[in-house]
Design an enzyme around this catalytic site. Structure first.
Site, PDB file in Angstrom:
ATOM      1  N   TYR A  48       1.044  -1.213   0.039  1.00  0.00           N
ATOM      2  CA  TYR A  48      -0.106   0.249  -0.251  1.00  0.00           C
ATOM      3  C   TYR A  48       0.794   1.283  -0.147  1.00  0.00           C
ATOM      4  O   TYR A  48       1.484   1.256   0.722  1.00  0.00           O
ATOM      5  CB  TYR A  48      -0.628   0.212   1.100  1.00  0.00           C
ATOM      6  CG  TYR A  48      -1.951  -0.957   1.240  1.00  0.00           C
ATOM      7  CD1 TYR A  48      -2.232  -1.754  -0.098  1.00  0.00           C
ATOM      8  CD2 TYR A  48      -2.638  -1.565   2.515  1.00  0.00           C
ATOM      9  CE1 TYR A  48      -3.377  -3.011  -0.154  1.00  0.00           C
ATOM     10  CE2 TYR A  48      -3.373  -2.601   2.588  1.00  0.00           C
ATOM     11  CZ  TYR A  48      -3.698  -3.514   1.165  1.00  0.00           C
ATOM     12  OH  TYR A  48      -4.085  -4.289   1.078  1.00  0.00           O
ATOM     13  N   GLY A  75     -16.311   0.510  -2.073  1.00  0.00           N
ATOM     14  CA  GLY A  75     -17.315   1.098  -2.573  1.00  0.00           C
ATOM     15  C   GLY A  75     -18.463   1.265  -3.081  1.00  0.00           C
ATOM     16  O   GLY A  75     -19.219   2.823  -3.177  1.00  0.00           O
ATOM     17  N   PHE A  76     -18.734   0.423  -3.841  1.00  0.00           N
ATOM     18  CA  PHE A  76     -19.317   0.105  -4.919  1.00  0.00           C
ATOM     19  C   PHE A  76     -20.687   0.093  -3.589  1.00  0.00           C
ATOM     20  O   PHE A  76     -22.027   1.034  -4.687  1.00  0.00           O
ATOM     21  CB  PHE A  76     -19.955  -0.594  -5.900  1.00  0.00           C
ATOM     22  CG  PHE A  76     -20.572  -0.762  -6.940  1.00  0.00           C
ATOM     23  CD1 PHE A  76     -20.724   0.546  -8.233  1.00  0.00           C
ATOM     24  CD2 PHE A  76     -21.433  -1.395  -7.109  1.00  0.00           C
ATOM     25  CE1 PHE A  76     -21.720   0.102  -8.377  1.00  0.00           C
ATOM     26  CE2 PHE A  76     -22.288  -1.933  -7.515  1.00  0.00           C
ATOM     27  CZ  PHE A  76     -23.439  -0.879  -9.129  1.00  0.00           C
ATOM     28  N   HIS A 101       0.649 -12.063   1.462  1.00  0.00           N
ATOM     29  CA  HIS A 101      -0.474 -11.393   0.684  1.00  0.00           C
ATOM     30  C   HIS A 101      -0.680 -11.791  -1.089  1.00  0.00           C
ATOM     31  O   HIS A 101      -2.108 -11.963  -0.490  1.00  0.00           O
ATOM     32  CB  HIS A 101       0.094  -9.565   0.254  1.00  0.00           C
ATOM     33  CG  HIS A 101      -1.318  -8.611  -0.453  1.00  0.00           C
ATOM     34  ND1 HIS A 101      -0.709  -7.276   0.071  1.00  0.00           N
ATOM     35  CD2 HIS A 101      -1.926  -9.449  -0.609  1.00  0.00           C
ATOM     36  CE1 HIS A 101      -1.547  -6.371  -0.258  1.00  0.00           C
ATOM     37  NE2 HIS A 101      -3.094  -7.345  -0.183  1.00  0.00           N
ATOM     38  N   SER A 161     -12.950  -5.440   1.392  1.00  0.00           N
ATOM     39  CA  SER A 161     -13.819  -4.895   0.106  1.00  0.00           C
ATOM     40  C   SER A 161     -15.060  -5.400   0.657  1.00  0.00           C
ATOM     41  O   SER A 161     -15.590  -5.934  -0.419  1.00  0.00           O
ATOM     42  CB  SER A 161     -13.357  -5.010  -1.498  1.00  0.00           C
ATOM     43  OG  SER A 161     -12.244  -4.877  -1.843  1.00  0.00           O
ATOM     44  N   PRO A 162     -15.381  -5.422   1.847  1.00  0.00           N
ATOM     45  CA  PRO A 162     -16.783  -5.481   1.962  1.00  0.00           C
ATOM     46  C   PRO A 162     -18.091  -5.049   1.664  1.00  0.00           C
ATOM     47  O   PRO A 162     -19.340  -5.003   1.516  1.00  0.00           O
ATOM     48  CB  PRO A 162     -17.068  -5.446   3.817  1.00  0.00           C
ATOM     49  CG  PRO A 162     -16.055  -4.874   4.246  1.00  0.00           C
ATOM     50  CD  PRO A 162     -15.204  -4.683   3.115  1.00  0.00           C
ATOM     51  N   LEU A 163     -17.698  -3.800   1.646  1.00  0.00           N
ATOM     52  CA  LEU A 163     -18.457  -2.797   0.842  1.00  0.00           C
ATOM     53  C   LEU A 163     -18.201  -2.766  -0.472  1.00  0.00           C
ATOM     54  O   LEU A 163     -19.133  -1.856  -1.316  1.00  0.00           O
ATOM     55  CB  LEU A 163     -18.170  -1.052   1.197  1.00  0.00           C
ATOM     56  CG  LEU A 163     -19.018  -1.376   2.816  1.00  0.00           C
ATOM     57  CD1 LEU A 163     -18.202   0.091   3.308  1.00  0.00           C
ATOM     58  CD2 LEU A 163     -20.339  -1.103   2.997  1.00  0.00           C
TER      59      LEU A 163
END
Length: 342
Positions: free
Chosen positions: A67, A217-218, A133, A212-214
């Site tokens: 990152y 962002g979508f 990773h 990325s549970p959302l």
């Protein structure tokens, strides 16, 4: 309304003794990937978000040497200060920068060098949860995990995790040293891990960390068109679901979630995150944000309990055949569990 301080209580993550807040904070977006020039976020705002997380009981902070190519770990060092012991710090290794972009390394030398570099950037003598990773499929996973096991023996790492590995790779790594957590993408519109990978983790007593549970962002309903994303945003360049006609078709799905959220008096993102929490106490979502406002919104989602009918409605909206586009481009997909050579 913001949740009260310390609104989350820690619980066991995996079966090896580590405890975690039931929801974590993904720090990736503080240093790379998601760009919004119309609403930039300063380093001070990111640090304030990390501090507010602890006040709310979110002690699990997820980072990686990938990152910002180390910048994210350096940011965490500034944010943690003298409170390092209050946080569960998760970081990762394996992705390396090359002249052509990115590659993956899992050889013994890289495992050690990457860990030493992360410890220095984080300003700490140990990492609570250290992930591979991505799996280097040119190196036997047993070699990688033997090197990781040595880091545990030396006290540089407390617990081990793996990310985007196949069920078979999880079993092979776990045979070398017990895996505490498996990080995988899991949300309403990404459910491919449910077939083999998640059942394997549960069989072996491995905690499930949902990144990325959302839906990047979508699922918050804030992305209405490509105009809402900067041309250099990785969602535009590397993720087919956000490109062309795929995005337009997928937006229809979020509109349905928004309607359900309105009935519950919450945001679409909260409803989507509540769905992930409903999948079991062994699931630890790590939604990412750079802003205190959205952090508080995400924490509040933990307290939303969905009925069987609501869960079924959400899953029907996001049936596999209704989702358009892959989660990564082919280049990136080859480094995921779905890209494992058969």
């Amino acid at each position: 309304m913001a949740p009260a301080a310390n609104s989350l209580s820690e619980r066991a993550i995996g079966s090896q003794g580590l405890k975690s807040s039931p929801q974590g904070l993904g720090a990736m977006g503080m240093s790379m990937a998601y760009i919004n020039n119309a609403d930039p976020v300063s380093e001070e705002q990111s640090i304030a978000t990390i501090h507010r997380a602890l006040e709310l009981g979110v002690s699990h902070i997820d980072s990686s040497d990938f990152y910002g190519w180390g910048a994210n770990e350096e940011l965490l060092k500034k944010a943690l200060g003298t409170n390092r012991k209050d946080y569960l710090i998760a970081s990762k290794f394996a992705m390396v920068k090359t002249k052509d972009g990115m590659s993956v390394r899992g050889d013994k030398q890289h495992v050690r060098e990457a860990c030493e570099a992360s410890l220095k950037r984080l300003g700490t003598s140990y990492i609570d949860l250290y992930y591979q990773h991505r799996v280097d499929r040119n190196v036997p996973i047993e070699e990688t995990w033997t090197a990781m096991k040595e880091l545990v023996k030396e006290g540089k790492v407390k617990y081990l995790g793996i990310s985007e590995a196949s069920a078979e790779e999880v079993r092979r790594a776990h045979a070398v040293h017990p895996i505490t957590a498996c990080q995988l993408e899991w949300s309403l519109w990404t459910r491919s891990a449910e077939k083999d990978l998640i059942p394997t983790c549960r069989e072996l007593g491995i905690g499930i960390v949902a990144y990325s549970p959302l839906g990047r962002g979508f699922l918050t309903g804030t992305i209405k068109s490509l105009k809402d994303l900067h041309e250099t945003d990785t969602r535009v360049s590397r993720m087919p679901r956000f490109q062309g006609d795929n995005l337009e078709k997928n937006i229809v799905l979020v509109e349905a979630v928004t309607a359900l959220a309105d009935k519950r008096g919450c945001t679409p993102g909260q409803l989507a995150l509540a769905w992930v929490h409903a999948q079991g106490d062994d699931v630890f979502p790590i939604p990412g944000t750079k802003r205190v406002k959205y952090l508080e919104e995400n924490v509040a989602a933990f307290h939303i309990k969905l009925s069987k009918q609501e869960l079924a409605q959400l899953e029907a909206v996001f049936a596999e055949d209704k989702i358009h586009g892959g989660r990564y481009d082919p280049n990136m997909m080859k480094h995921t569990f779905e890209g494992t050579p058969s």
